[in-house]
Design a protein around this motif. Structure first.
Motif, PDB file in Angstrom:
ATOM      1  N   GLY A 149      27.474 -64.995 -16.233  1.00 12.29           N
ATOM      2  CA  GLY A 149      26.499 -64.447 -17.204  1.00 12.29           C
ATOM      3  C   GLY A 149      26.940 -62.781 -17.903  1.00 12.29           C
ATOM      4  N   GLY A 150      27.740 -62.137 -17.080  1.00  9.14           N
ATOM      5  CA  GLY A 150      28.088 -60.694 -17.550  1.00  9.14           C
ATOM      6  C   GLY A 150      27.033 -59.723 -17.856  1.00  9.14           C
ATOM      7  N   ILE A 151      26.163 -59.951 -18.623  1.00  6.41           N
ATOM      8  CA  ILE A 151      25.005 -59.026 -18.526  1.00  6.41           C
ATOM      9  C   ILE A 151      23.636 -59.775 -18.635  1.00  6.41           C
ATOM     10  N   ILE A 152      22.594 -59.152 -17.928  1.00  4.00           N
ATOM     11  CA  ILE A 152      21.279 -59.724 -17.853  1.00  4.00           C
ATOM     12  C   ILE A 152      20.039 -58.585 -18.020  1.00  4.00           C
ATOM     13  N   PRO A 153      19.044 -58.882 -18.555  1.00  3.36           N
ATOM     14  CA  PRO A 153      17.979 -58.104 -18.670  1.00  3.36           C
ATOM     15  C   PRO A 153      17.246 -58.203 -17.161  1.00  3.36           C
ATOM     16  N   VAL A 154      16.910 -56.680 -16.945  1.00  2.00           N
ATOM     17  CA  VAL A 154      16.589 -56.394 -15.731  1.00  2.00           C
ATOM     18  C   VAL A 154      15.070 -55.743 -15.593  1.00  2.00           C
ATOM     19  N   MET A 155      14.310 -55.995 -14.731  1.00  2.00           N
ATOM     20  CA  MET A 155      13.291 -54.879 -14.328  1.00  2.00           C
ATOM     21  C   MET A 155      13.816 -53.858 -13.026  1.00  2.00           C
ATOM     22  N   TYR A 156      13.422 -52.561 -13.258  1.00  2.00           N
ATOM     23  CA  TYR A 156      13.774 -51.858 -12.156  1.00  2.00           C
ATOM     24  C   TYR A 156      12.671 -50.647 -11.858  1.00  2.00           C
ATOM     25  N   GLN A 157      12.758 -50.101 -10.862  1.00  2.00           N
ATOM     26  CA  GLN A 157      11.938 -49.028 -10.508  1.00  2.00           C
ATOM     27  C   GLN A 157      12.831 -47.996  -9.495  1.00  2.00           C
ATOM     28  N   ARG A 158      12.370 -46.597  -9.429  1.00  2.00           N
ATOM     29  CA  ARG A 158      13.117 -45.742  -8.426  1.00  2.00           C
ATOM     30  C   ARG A 158      12.292 -45.766  -7.142  1.00  2.00           C
ATOM     31  N   VAL A 159      13.122 -45.940  -6.164  1.00  2.00           N
ATOM     32  CA  VAL A 159      12.447 -46.079  -4.801  1.00  2.00           C
ATOM     33  C   VAL A 159      13.132 -44.761  -3.830  1.00  2.00           C
ATOM     34  N   PRO A 160      12.518 -44.728  -2.899  1.00  2.00           N
ATOM     35  CA  PRO A 160      12.810 -43.739  -1.888  1.00  2.00           C
ATOM     36  C   PRO A 160      14.259 -44.377  -1.198  1.00  2.00           C
ATOM     37  N   CYS A 161      15.334 -43.476  -0.966  1.00  2.00           N
ATOM     38  CA  CYS A 161      16.410 -43.688  -0.406  1.00  2.00           C
ATOM     39  C   CYS A 161      16.282 -43.744   1.034  1.00  2.00           C
ATOM     40  N   VAL A 162      16.808 -44.929   1.818  1.00  2.00           N
ATOM     41  CA  VAL A 162      16.960 -45.053   3.229  1.00  2.00           C
ATOM     42  C   VAL A 162      18.313 -44.805   3.363  1.00  2.00           C
ATOM     43  N   LYS A 163      18.678 -43.795   4.446  1.00  2.00           N
ATOM     44  CA  LYS A 163      20.002 -43.563   4.821  1.00  2.00           C
ATOM     45  C   LYS A 163      19.995 -43.602   6.301  1.00  2.00           C
ATOM     46  N   ALA A 188      14.267 -38.717  -1.923  1.00  2.00           N
ATOM     47  CA  ALA A 188      14.394 -38.684  -3.404  1.00  2.00           C
ATOM     48  C   ALA A 188      15.835 -39.035  -3.821  1.00  2.00           C
ATOM     49  N   GLY A 189      16.846 -38.715  -2.742  1.00  2.00           N
ATOM     50  CA  GLY A 189      18.237 -39.019  -2.991  1.00  2.00           C
ATOM     51  C   GLY A 189      19.090 -37.917  -3.690  1.00  2.00           C
ATOM     52  N   SER A 190      18.353 -37.248  -4.686  1.00  2.00           N
ATOM     53  CA  SER A 190      19.066 -36.358  -5.498  1.00  2.00           C
ATOM     54  C   SER A 190      18.594 -34.914  -5.277  1.00  2.00           C
ATOM     55  N   ILE A 191      19.347 -33.897  -5.493  1.00  2.00           N
ATOM     56  CA  ILE A 191      19.179 -32.538  -5.564  1.00  2.00           C
ATOM     57  C   ILE A 191      18.807 -31.692  -6.505  1.00  2.00           C
ATOM     58  N   GLN A 252      37.244 -30.132   4.958  1.00  2.00           N
ATOM     59  CA  GLN A 252      36.069 -30.875   6.050  1.00  2.00           C
ATOM     60  C   GLN A 252      34.827 -31.155   5.617  1.00  2.00           C
ATOM     61  N   THR A 253      34.247 -32.208   6.360  1.00  2.00           N
ATOM     62  CA  THR A 253      33.064 -32.665   6.073  1.00  2.00           C
ATOM     63  C   THR A 253      32.138 -32.322   7.175  1.00  2.00           C
ATOM     64  N   PHE A 254      30.760 -31.971   7.126  1.00  2.00           N
ATOM     65  CA  PHE A 254      29.921 -31.647   8.359  1.00  2.00           C
ATOM     66  C   PHE A 254      28.734 -32.521   8.266  1.00  2.00           C
ATOM     67  N   ALA A 255      28.295 -33.320   9.018  1.00  2.00           N
ATOM     68  CA  ALA A 255      27.187 -34.194   9.048  1.00  2.00           C
ATOM     69  C   ALA A 255      26.018 -33.342   9.877  1.00  2.00           C
ATOM     70  N   SER A 256      24.891 -33.142   9.282  1.00  2.00           N
ATOM     71  CA  SER A 256      23.713 -32.616   9.944  1.00  2.00           C
ATOM     72  C   SER A 256      23.175 -33.712  10.919  1.00  2.00           C
ATOM     73  N   LYS A 257      21.965 -33.230  11.565  1.00  2.00           N
ATOM     74  CA  LYS A 257      21.256 -34.016  12.269  1.00  2.00           C
ATOM     75  C   LYS A 257      19.980 -34.347  11.622  1.00  2.00           C
ATOM     76  N   GLN A 258      19.616 -33.413  10.474  1.00  2.00           N
ATOM     77  CA  GLN A 258      18.304 -33.412   9.863  1.00  2.00           C
ATOM     78  C   GLN A 258      18.605 -34.204   8.543  1.00  2.00           C
ATOM     79  N   GLN A 259      17.586 -34.784   8.241  1.00  2.00           N
ATOM     80  CA  GLN A 259      17.201 -35.772   6.804  1.00  2.00           C
ATOM     81  C   GLN A 259      16.056 -35.485   6.170  1.00  2.00           C
ATOM     82  N   PHE A 260      16.180 -35.779   4.774  1.00  2.00           N
ATOM     83  CA  PHE A 260      14.700 -35.602   3.968  1.00  2.00           C
ATOM     84  C   PHE A 260      13.968 -36.866   4.472  1.00  2.00           C
ATOM     85  N   LYS A 261      12.680 -36.489   4.489  1.00  2.00           N
ATOM     86  CA  LYS A 261      11.538 -37.805   4.860  1.00  2.00           C
ATOM     87  C   LYS A 261      10.877 -38.141   3.724  1.00  2.00           C
TER      88      LYS A 261
END
Length: 261
Positions: A149-163, A188-191, A252-261
């Protein structure tokens, strides 16, 4: 029918309208909006690596193959990097031959789909303003659409990110230019804004968005213990105290133990 490239099939331009809402408990209605979706990157999404948000290798960064490049109206100069969207075939407008009804897929915004002003917006210039459009990683797109099909019409909504896990910070640059990529952000996913504080100061210093999900500071912070304060686009603020230990090195990359809720 031979396979068609993502941007090669003409469709009717749809406007950015609400086509139904679902109600979350104690929250405003979540609107379903109309757009179109194409795909890129190959069956393994290997060609989606990098991108305009700066996440680099999307596999190791935790985003996998459920990602999308957003058109300009959605990308918002990088402010949408990290946001999550639930996408489904528009059953009212899609040809059922190319659409998988009754299913949806959630993707993370990791790239920008640039406009193509040489082509009309309803025939190849899919990401031209003011079109809302998702150029999805092929494995994600095939959850809701048929490849040919290559391209399709869609419905979308922004949702909370689960990480999984906490927020990650990758530091690059050099003395007096610290470029920090913020990854794996839930909710929110975005800063919206970012501050930094070093171990030899009690003051937070504001950082500026450099591009995509990359924020920079012009202070000399090399090797110092660092804390970051992030405010997401929904207004939630989280402090990541002493997340970067003294003696750190660029790259270097540093990973926290905290997360947005």
């Amino acid at each position: 029918m031979a396979p068609a490239p993502a941007r090669a099939i003409a469709v009717v331009l749809l406007t950015f309208v609400c086509c139904g809402c679902t109600m979350a408990a104690d929250k405003a209605p979540i609107k379903w909006l109309r757009a179109h979706a194409t795909f890129y990157g190959g069956a393994d999404a290997s060609d989606t690596m990098g991108g305009a948000c700066g996440y680099g290798n999307l596999y190791s960064a935790g985003y996998g193959t459920r990602t999308a490049a957003l058109s300009a109206v959605l990308f918002n100069d990088g402010a949408a990097c990290g946001q999550c969207y639930k996408i489904a075939c528009d059953r009212k407008l899609a040809d059922p031959m190319w659409c998988k009804p009754g299913v949806s897929v959630t993707v993370t915004a990791t790239n920008f789909c640039p406009p193509n002003n040489a082509l009309p917006s309803n025939n190849g210039g899919w990401c031209n303003p003011p079109r809302p459009h998702f150029d999805m990683a092929q494995p994600a797109w095939e959850k809701i659409g048929v490849y040919k099909g290559g391209i399709i019409p869609v419905m979308y909504q922004r949702v909370p990110c689960v990480k999984k896990g906490g927020v990650r910070f990758k530091i690059e640059g050099h003395d007096y230019f610290n470029l920090v990529t913020v990854m794996n952000v839930a909710a929110a996913g975005s800063i919206k804004s970012m501050d930094v504080k070093s171990s030899d100061s009690n003051d937070w210093m504001s950082m500026s968005r450099n591009w995509g999900a990359n924020w920079h500071s012009l202070a000399n912070l090399t090797g110092k213990m660092l804390s970051f304060r992030l405010t997401d686009t929904d207004g939630q603020t989280v402090e990541f105290n002493n997340i970067v230990p003294g003696g750190w090195k660029f790259g270097q990359t540093f990973a926290s133990k905290q997360q947005f809720k």
